[in-house]
Enzyme design. Structure first.
Site, PDB file in Angstrom:
ATOM      1  N   GLU A  70       1.704  21.993  25.885  1.00  0.00           N
ATOM      2  CA  GLU A  70       2.740  23.032  25.973  1.00  0.00           C
ATOM      3  C   GLU A  70       3.629  23.111  24.733  1.00  0.00           C
ATOM      4  O   GLU A  70       4.652  23.777  24.756  1.00  0.00           O
ATOM      5  CB  GLU A  70       3.593  22.798  27.222  1.00  0.00           C
TER       6      GLU A  70
ATOM      7  N   GLU B  46     -18.669  17.144  52.337  1.00  0.00           N
ATOM      8  CA  GLU B  46     -19.738  16.905  53.313  1.00  0.00           C
ATOM      9  C   GLU B  46     -19.213  16.129  54.515  1.00  0.00           C
ATOM     10  O   GLU B  46     -19.645  16.345  55.650  1.00  0.00           O
ATOM     11  CB  GLU B  46     -20.873  16.091  52.672  1.00  0.00           C
TER      12      GLU B  46
ATOM     13  N   CYS C 280     -23.003  13.154  46.564  1.00  0.00           N
ATOM     14  CA  CYS C 280     -22.963  11.901  45.813  1.00  0.00           C
ATOM     15  C   CYS C 280     -23.797  10.829  46.512  1.00  0.00           C
ATOM     16  O   CYS C 280     -24.040  10.890  47.707  1.00  0.00           O
ATOM     17  CB  CYS C 280     -21.516  11.439  45.628  1.00  0.00           C
TER      18      CYS C 280
ATOM     19  N   LEU D 259       0.988  22.119  18.796  1.00  0.00           N
ATOM     20  CA  LEU D 259      -0.006  23.193  18.971  1.00  0.00           C
ATOM     21  C   LEU D 259      -0.855  23.304  17.707  1.00  0.00           C
ATOM     22  O   LEU D 259      -2.084  23.400  17.759  1.00  0.00           O
ATOM     23  CB  LEU D 259       0.691  24.534  19.245  1.00  0.00           C
TER      24      LEU D 259
ATOM     25  N   ALA E  10       4.554  30.616  25.348  1.00  0.00           N
ATOM     26  CA  ALA E  10       5.088  31.964  25.561  1.00  0.00           C
ATOM     27  C   ALA E  10       5.752  32.371  24.258  1.00  0.00           C
ATOM     28  O   ALA E  10       6.537  31.595  23.688  1.00  0.00           O
ATOM     29  CB  ALA E  10       6.100  31.957  26.691  1.00  0.00           C
TER      30      ALA E  10
ATOM     31  N   ARG F 123       7.075  23.016  39.981  1.00  0.00           N
ATOM     32  CA  ARG F 123       8.168  23.373  40.886  1.00  0.00           C
ATOM     33  C   ARG F 123       8.020  24.758  41.504  1.00  0.00           C
ATOM     34  O   ARG F 123       8.291  24.942  42.679  1.00  0.00           O
ATOM     35  CB  ARG F 123       9.510  23.289  40.156  1.00  0.00           C
TER      36      ARG F 123
ATOM     37  N   THR G  25      10.080  18.579  21.382  1.00  0.00           N
ATOM     38  CA  THR G  25      10.334  19.458  22.530  1.00  0.00           C
ATOM     39  C   THR G  25      11.178  18.729  23.577  1.00  0.00           C
ATOM     40  O   THR G  25      12.070  19.314  24.190  1.00  0.00           O
ATOM     41  CB  THR G  25       8.987  19.903  23.147  1.00  0.00           C
TER      42      THR G  25
ATOM     43  N   TRP H 228      14.926  32.063  28.420  1.00  0.00           N
ATOM     44  CA  TRP H 228      13.474  32.018  28.588  1.00  0.00           C
ATOM     45  C   TRP H 228      12.831  33.162  27.826  1.00  0.00           C
ATOM     46  O   TRP H 228      13.382  34.261  27.852  1.00  0.00           O
ATOM     47  CB  TRP H 228      13.096  32.128  30.071  1.00  0.00           C
TER      48      TRP H 228
HETATM   49  C1  AOF Z   1     -19.533  15.007  46.809  1.00  0.00           C
HETATM   50  N1  AOF Z   1     -18.710  15.764  47.563  1.00  0.00           N
HETATM   51  O1  AOF Z   1     -16.714  16.705  47.943  1.00  0.00           O
HETATM   52  C2  AOF Z   1     -16.998  15.535  45.922  1.00  0.00           C
HETATM   53  C3  AOF Z   1     -17.906  14.803  45.108  1.00  0.00           C
HETATM   54  O2  AOF Z   1     -14.141   8.391  44.228  1.00  0.00           O
HETATM   55  P1  AOF Z   1     -14.867   9.317  45.130  1.00  0.00           P
HETATM   56  O3  AOF Z   1     -15.615   8.622  46.242  1.00  0.00           O
HETATM   57  O4  AOF Z   1     -14.013  10.445  45.664  1.00  0.00           O
HETATM   58  O5  AOF Z   1     -16.040   9.983  44.245  1.00  0.00           O
HETATM   59  C4  AOF Z   1     -15.720  10.863  43.211  1.00  0.00           C
HETATM   60  C5  AOF Z   1     -17.003  11.401  42.606  1.00  0.00           C
HETATM   61  O6  AOF Z   1     -17.806  12.013  43.627  1.00  0.00           O
HETATM   62  C6  AOF Z   1     -16.743  12.499  41.568  1.00  0.00           C
HETATM   63  O7  AOF Z   1     -16.652  11.971  40.267  1.00  0.00           O
HETATM   64  C7  AOF Z   1     -17.980  13.370  41.713  1.00  0.00           C
HETATM   65  O8  AOF Z   1     -19.090  12.803  41.026  1.00  0.00           O
HETATM   66  C8  AOF Z   1     -18.264  13.268  43.208  1.00  0.00           C
HETATM   67  N2  AOF Z   1     -17.523  14.329  43.912  1.00  0.00           N
HETATM   68  N3  AOF Z   1     -19.160  14.596  45.578  1.00  0.00           N
HETATM   69  O9  AOF Z   1     -20.649  14.702  47.242  1.00  0.00           O
HETATM   70  C9  AOF Z   1     -17.448  16.042  47.189  1.00  0.00           C
HETATM   71  N4  AOF Z   1     -15.710  15.760  45.518  1.00  0.00           N
HETATM   72 ZN    ZN Z   2     -19.775  12.603  48.283  1.00  0.00          ZN
END
Ligand code: AOF
Ligand code: ZN
Length: 374
Positions: free
Chosen positions: A308, A65, A88, A314, A167, A220, A209, A183
């Protein structure tokens, strides 16, 4: 016929869904960089035209946002913000997106799916609505949720999502009897495996491992950030020359998980090399208790783990029922006697085996990739 009266035909997607789809595509660009944060995309639309867009680019950096709204003037009353995840409303590493949305005067917000983070989880939407913003929730909800399935799993269960990857030859071997394994799969499949590393927060192997293959466990063959390297080593027998003991050279962190049976002195020597040593309880056979380990990893912001190998590790994860996904590369190769991918699971009848209800089968370089979900 005037456009707004047109009846939607079957298969035609709504304008909201169309913009949400674009936001989803944007979100995916953060794939190898944002975890344990979710991938999020956002668009600002005025009168059917996209005027700005953004996505969460990297863990710790601005939210989608912020990228989309930041450059715009205030007073966006006629604009709709499309965002794949609920905005958020808490202070994390960055400020609350709800405040920004209100400050910019956005008139309408369309949300893909609610954020499962308990600090948000519906409160973001409520704050916007209470401030008079029109909010629609649940557009392409299933796709928006699926995009961040590992994040949702971690948030909802308090455990990391676990993917097993190996694999094998057609006769189910991951190495010859002498332990040689490089491999089994072709370069395109190994490249794909590196991409899987980059989208998980940790890559985990047993000390066997490390002793045998001396892997670097880094990303890589593709671009992406290194996951934390987690080594299961109940008695701290990791060889001094192991590459994983040089985290500075490799980039990223190495965590050695051990049990109280390990000598304290060895633990201090390893820590002096820049490696983190974590002690968890042991199971009845003296090995690291996996359930306890996963809880500890989840608390340390490890939302997903790519396991892995080797065979013993596993098998232990499968036996403990801690697996959500398996990536099995099958090469056109027979090795005969050798090391099996998975050992004893006490399966007497075929219908007692672990059958995966959802799967895809794809070609990958010279292999077949069987990708199963529980
Ligand atoms: C949003 N827009 O693009 C994302 C959200 O530590 P911060 O501030 O980056 O907050 C991480 C939390 O925010 C994450 O756990 C999730 O709940 C939210 N992510 N929210 O509005 C975003 N990446
Ligand atoms: Zn946010």
């Amino acid at each position: 016929m005037r456009r707004q009266w047109r009846v939607k035909r079957k298969g035609e997607i709504s304008q909201d869904a169309r913009f949400m789809k674009l936001a989803l595509d944007l979100a995916k660009r953060g794939e190898s960089w944002v975890s344990p944060n979710p991938m999020v995309g956002a668009l600002v639309v005025v009168e059917g035209r996209v005027i700005s867009k953004g996505y969460h680019r990297r863990f710790g950096e601005g939210h989608a946002e912020v990228e989309a709204l930041g450059p715009l003037e205030e007073n966006l009353q006629r604009a709709t913000l499309y965002v794949t995840l609920e905005p958020c409303c808490h202070w994390g590493k960055t400020p609350p997106c709800t405040e920004l949305i209100l400050r910019k005067g956005v008139g309408r917000v369309v949300v893909g799916v609610l954020d499962p983070n308990p600090q948000v989880s519906g409160r973001g939407v409520r704050i916007l609505r209470e401030a008079g913003v029109e909010v629609k929730v649940g557009v392409l909800e299933e796709e928006c949720r699926r995009l961040n399935h590992r994040f949702f799993y971690w948030m909802e269960r308090g455990l990391p999502w676990v993917t097993l990857k190996w694999a094998q030859s057609m006769d189910g071997r991951i190495a010859t009897a002498s332990g040689h394994s490089q491999w089994i799969s072709s370069l395109p499949s190994r490249r794909r495996a590196h991409r899987f590393r980059s989208i998980h927060d940790a890559v985990l192997v047993g000390v066997g491992t490390v002793a045998k293959d001396d892997p670097r466990l880094t990303v890589r063959h593709v671009r992406g950030r290194n996951p934390v390297r987690v080594i299961l080593d109940s008695r701290l027998r990791v060889p001094d020359h192991a590459k994983v003991l040089d985290p500075e050279l490799l980039g990223g962190e190495t965590w050695i998980v051990t049990t109280p049976q390990a000598p304290m002195e060895r633990s201090r020597t390893l820590e002096a090399r820049g490696v983190r040593v974590l002690s968890v309880g042991s199971d009845p056979s003296g090995r690291v208790d996996l359930q306890e380990l996963l809880r500890l990893l989840a608390d340390r912001e490890i939302s997903s783990v790519l396991v892995e190998g080797g065979s013993q590790v596993l098998t232990s994860f499968l036996r403990a029922g801690l697996v959500q996904r398996i990536l099995c590369f099958v090469a056109p190769l027979i090795l005969g006697r050798g090391i099996e991918a998975v050992g004893e699971l006490a399966v007497g009848r075929v219908d007692q085996g672990i059958r995966f209800p959802r799967y895809t089968i794809q070609r990958s370089g010279e292999e077949v990739l069987v990708d199963c979900f529980l």
